[in-house]
Design an enzyme around this catalytic site. Structure first.
Site, short mmCIF file in Angstrom:
data_model
loop_
_atom_site.label_atom_id
_atom_site.label_comp_id
_atom_site.label_asym_id
_atom_site.label_seq_id
_atom_site.Cartn_x
_atom_site.Cartn_y
_atom_site.Cartn_z
N ARG A 80 -81.13 -15.54 44.08
CA ARG A 80 -80.67 -14.48 43.63
C ARG A 80 -79.34 -14.32 44.57
NH1 ARG A 80 -85.62 -13.15 43.22
NH2 ARG A 80 -86.56 -13.05 41.36
N LYS A 105 -64.43 -15.65 40.59
CA LYS A 105 -65.17 -16.16 39.74
C LYS A 105 -65.82 -17.60 40.01
CE LYS A 105 -62.11 -14.86 35.64
NZ LYS A 105 -61.12 -15.41 34.82
N GLU A 126 -48.85 -22.63 39.72
CA GLU A 126 -49.50 -21.15 39.84
C GLU A 126 -48.77 -20.28 40.77
OE1 GLU A 126 -51.86 -20.54 37.96
OE2 GLU A 126 -52.87 -22.45 37.43
N LYS A 143 -52.56 -12.15 44.10
CA LYS A 143 -53.82 -12.11 43.46
C LYS A 143 -54.81 -11.11 43.80
CE LYS A 143 -57.42 -15.01 41.20
NZ LYS A 143 -57.99 -16.32 40.88
N GLU A 157 -62.55 -8.37 35.08
CA GLU A 157 -61.81 -8.53 33.94
C GLU A 157 -62.18 -7.46 32.92
OE1 GLU A 157 -61.98 -12.70 32.30
OE2 GLU A 157 -59.89 -12.96 33.32
N ARG A 182 -56.36 -7.97 34.67
CA ARG A 182 -56.47 -9.15 35.26
C ARG A 182 -55.83 -10.48 34.27
NH1 ARG A 182 -61.49 -11.39 38.94
NH2 ARG A 182 -60.91 -13.62 39.36
N ASN A 218 -52.84 -14.60 33.12
CA ASN A 218 -52.85 -15.56 32.04
C ASN A 218 -51.32 -16.11 31.56
OD1 ASN A 218 -55.43 -15.90 32.13
ND2 ASN A 218 -55.89 -14.29 30.42
N HIS A 223 -50.52 -19.56 30.38
CA HIS A 223 -51.79 -20.11 30.14
C HIS A 223 -52.07 -20.04 28.75
CE1 HIS A 223 -52.17 -20.15 34.48
NE2 HIS A 223 -53.32 -20.74 34.46
N HIS A 248 -53.10 -23.80 27.78
CA HIS A 248 -54.23 -24.42 27.62
C HIS A 248 -54.18 -25.16 26.24
CE1 HIS A 248 -56.47 -21.11 30.28
NE2 HIS A 248 -56.65 -22.42 30.73
N HIS A 301 -53.65 -29.52 34.66
CA HIS A 301 -53.64 -27.88 34.38
C HIS A 301 -52.31 -27.41 34.71
CE1 HIS A 301 -54.80 -23.82 33.71
NE2 HIS A 301 -54.69 -23.58 35.12
N1 LIG Z 1 -62.72 -19.91 39.94
C1 LIG Z 1 -61.50 -19.60 39.50
O1 LIG Z 1 -60.97 -18.51 39.54
C2 LIG Z 1 -60.48 -20.88 39.28
C3 LIG Z 1 -59.26 -20.49 39.16
C4 LIG Z 1 -58.39 -21.65 38.69
C5 LIG Z 1 -59.00 -22.84 38.61
N2 LIG Z 1 -60.43 -23.10 38.70
C6 LIG Z 1 -60.97 -24.33 38.85
O2 LIG Z 1 -60.55 -25.14 39.65
C7 LIG Z 1 -60.79 -26.49 39.01
C8 LIG Z 1 -59.58 -27.35 39.60
O3 LIG Z 1 -59.33 -27.15 41.12
P1 LIG Z 1 -58.47 -28.63 41.86
O4 LIG Z 1 -57.09 -28.66 41.14
O5 LIG Z 1 -58.44 -28.13 43.24
O6 LIG Z 1 -59.17 -29.65 41.63
P2 LIG Z 1 -60.20 -30.73 42.38
O7 LIG Z 1 -61.36 -29.49 42.96
O8 LIG Z 1 -60.72 -31.80 41.38
O9 LIG Z 1 -59.37 -31.21 43.50
C9 LIG Z 1 -58.38 -32.12 43.17
C10 LIG Z 1 -58.33 -33.68 43.86
O10 LIG Z 1 -57.98 -33.34 44.99
C11 LIG Z 1 -58.91 -33.91 46.15
N3 LIG Z 1 -59.09 -33.37 47.32
C12 LIG Z 1 -59.13 -32.08 47.52
N4 LIG Z 1 -58.65 -31.50 49.00
C13 LIG Z 1 -58.00 -32.50 49.24
C14 LIG Z 1 -57.26 -32.81 50.59
N5 LIG Z 1 -56.79 -31.86 51.35
N6 LIG Z 1 -56.69 -33.83 50.57
C15 LIG Z 1 -56.54 -35.00 49.56
N7 LIG Z 1 -57.34 -34.92 48.48
C16 LIG Z 1 -57.97 -33.69 48.48
C17 LIG Z 1 -60.23 -33.74 45.31
O11 LIG Z 1 -61.43 -34.63 45.70
C18 LIG Z 1 -59.74 -33.97 43.91
O12 LIG Z 1 -59.80 -35.49 43.70
C19 LIG Z 1 -61.02 -26.51 37.75
O13 LIG Z 1 -62.45 -27.05 37.72
C20 LIG Z 1 -60.70 -25.20 37.32
O14 LIG Z 1 -61.51 -24.79 36.49
C21 LIG Z 1 -61.15 -22.19 38.99
ZN LIG Z 2 -54.23 -21.65 36.00
#
Ligand SMILES: NC(=O)c1ccc[n+]([C@@H]2O[C@H](COP(=O)([O-])OP(=O)(O)OC[C@H]3O[C@@H](n4cnc5c(N)ncnc54)[C@H](O)[C@@H]3O)[C@@H](O)[C@H]2O)c1
Ligand SMILES: [Zn+2]
Length: 378
Positions: free
Chosen positions: A139, A161, A203, A245, A255, A260, A264, A267, A271, A287
């Protein structure tokens, strides 16, 4: 001549104000030796701080390959916290129930209890997955985010999130679970592939357009330093993005008020581009790239509605181009895009809500755009 030395702050603290769930984002460069103390004090802000002896570092194999987990582990051990690593495969595929289930098994095996903390060390995938684990196991466990991609540093690690994907829908299974602290070391960005850096920059540009004209102008001035990954420039833009943010999140944590939604911008069309172009293959969009195209298209939409002049659309497009991001997506089927936005033929009078700029630094939510307007800008 007396020269005034302007020193960039090397240790920036950004508060995220959420009443009893408030926490701090720390932005530093090359300070692994401070990490243990940061975690200790973040944990001390909740009951779990009293006796935390075990933290589980969740990371992916790319990040583990950089030996970041061993560096952070050494500093945690120094402050009396054992910190074994749980390593998942890199990529979006790890944000699934099967991987979460494997992590639950590992926590049971390690006799994790509510005095165990989860350290999410990696990009947004690790943050969302480890955060979901922390939100649900026993939990709720204490969570510390250590984002290592620019996107995770400026977006996913702040705001609470967390979640995993359903085979039919992204981020469908999740929770709001705020971390107790976010530790950002911009040194981790040195190894980040260029394309990942650019996606994070999309972003960052977004924050300027939606909330902060001064920040947008700073990005224009500092573009070269940012692309060169100069530490001062990176700390500044990461901290400013987190502050912006955090300001939105603290006024609309779950949200509920609609505020919030400003996040978007770009987006809605972005999307749709992701959906139509897919995320694999040569012509696919990541993305951040889809959001860059989306921001330009949505700026054009605002121009069409008479909200902004063509000069504003140009400024947005030029900054994104400067950062190596695409601003158009030629060859994508417009009908497919409209359908992905829910604006297809079956839904003639359909209106979608867009977040559109009134000027750089100010956006509004509107349903004033007709299908014909949307069609014209895509
Ligand atoms: N929770 C939220 O509010 C929120 C907001 C935006 C995006 N997201 C989520 O985030 C995800 C995308 O995140 P991302 O773009 O970081 O992708 P990711 O976590 O897949 O990282 C991208 C790549 O970079 C590599 N990597 C990470 N750190 C590194 C470093 N320091 N040096 C070299 N390589 C490195 C990872 O292994 C991966 O291959 C999606 O799943 C998306 O839905 C969540
Ligand atoms: Zn985004």
């Amino acid at each position: 001549m007396v020269m005034e030395l302007y020193q960039e702050p090397t240790d920036i603290r950004v508060p995220v104000e959420l009443g009893p769930r408030s926490y701090e984002v720390r932005v530093v460069t090359g300070r692994v030796d401070e990490f243990g103390r940061f975690v200790r004090s973040a944990l001390a802000s909740s009951w779990s701080g009293r006796s935390c002896r075990l933290a589980m570092i969740v990371t992916d194999s790319n990040v583990a390959g950089l030996a970041l987990d061993s560096a952070y582990r050494a500093d945690l051990v120094r402050v009396g916290i054992e910190a074994p690593s749980l390593v998942v495969p890199p990529g979006e595929g790890s944000k699934c129930l099967a991987r979460a289930s494997w992590l639950y098994d590992e926590l049971v095996q390690a006799k994790a209890d509510r005095h165990t903390a989860i350290i999410a060390l990696g990009g947004g995938v690790v943050g969302d997955l480890a955060g979901f684990l922390a939100a649900t196991y026993a939990r709720g466990l204490a969570l510390v985010m250590v984002p290592t991609t620019l996107l995770a540093q400026v977006d996913s690690s702040v705001g609470g999130k967390v979640g995993i994907n359903h085979p039919r829908a992204k981020n469908l299974i999740g929770a709001f679970h705020q971390p107790l602290g976010v530790w950002i070391d911009t040194e981790t960005l040195r190894s980040l592939p260029d394309r990942e850096l650019r996606c994070g920059l999309a972003e960052v540009v977004k924050y300027g357009v939606i909330l902060d004209a001064g920040f947008f102008a700073e990005l224009e001035r500092q573009a070269a330093a940012i692309l060169d990954r100069e530490d001062d420039a990176l700390r500044r833009i990461v901290a400013r993005s987190c502050r912006l943010k955090a300001g939105v999140v603290s006024r609309d944590e779950r949200e509920e008020t609609g505020l919030r939604a400003v996040l978007n911008f770009g987006h809605t069309i972005g999307h749709a581009i992701e959906a139509v172009a897919g995320s694999g293959g040569a012509s696919s969009f990541q993305h951040g790239e889809a959001v860059a195209v989306g921001m330009v298209a949505e700026s054009r939409l605002a121009h069409r509605l008479g909200w902004i002049g063509p000069d504003v659309v140009d400024r947005v497009a030029r900054l994104l181009e400067r950062f190596g991001l695409p601003t158009t997506a030629p060859g994508l089927d417009p009908e497919g895009l409209l359908q992905a936005m829910g604006l297809d033929k079956k839904n003639r009078d359909g209106r979608i809500r867009f977040v559109l700029p009134r000027s750089i630094g100010h956006v509004e939510l509107t349903d004033a755009a007709s299908e014909a307007d949307v069609r014209a800008v895509i």
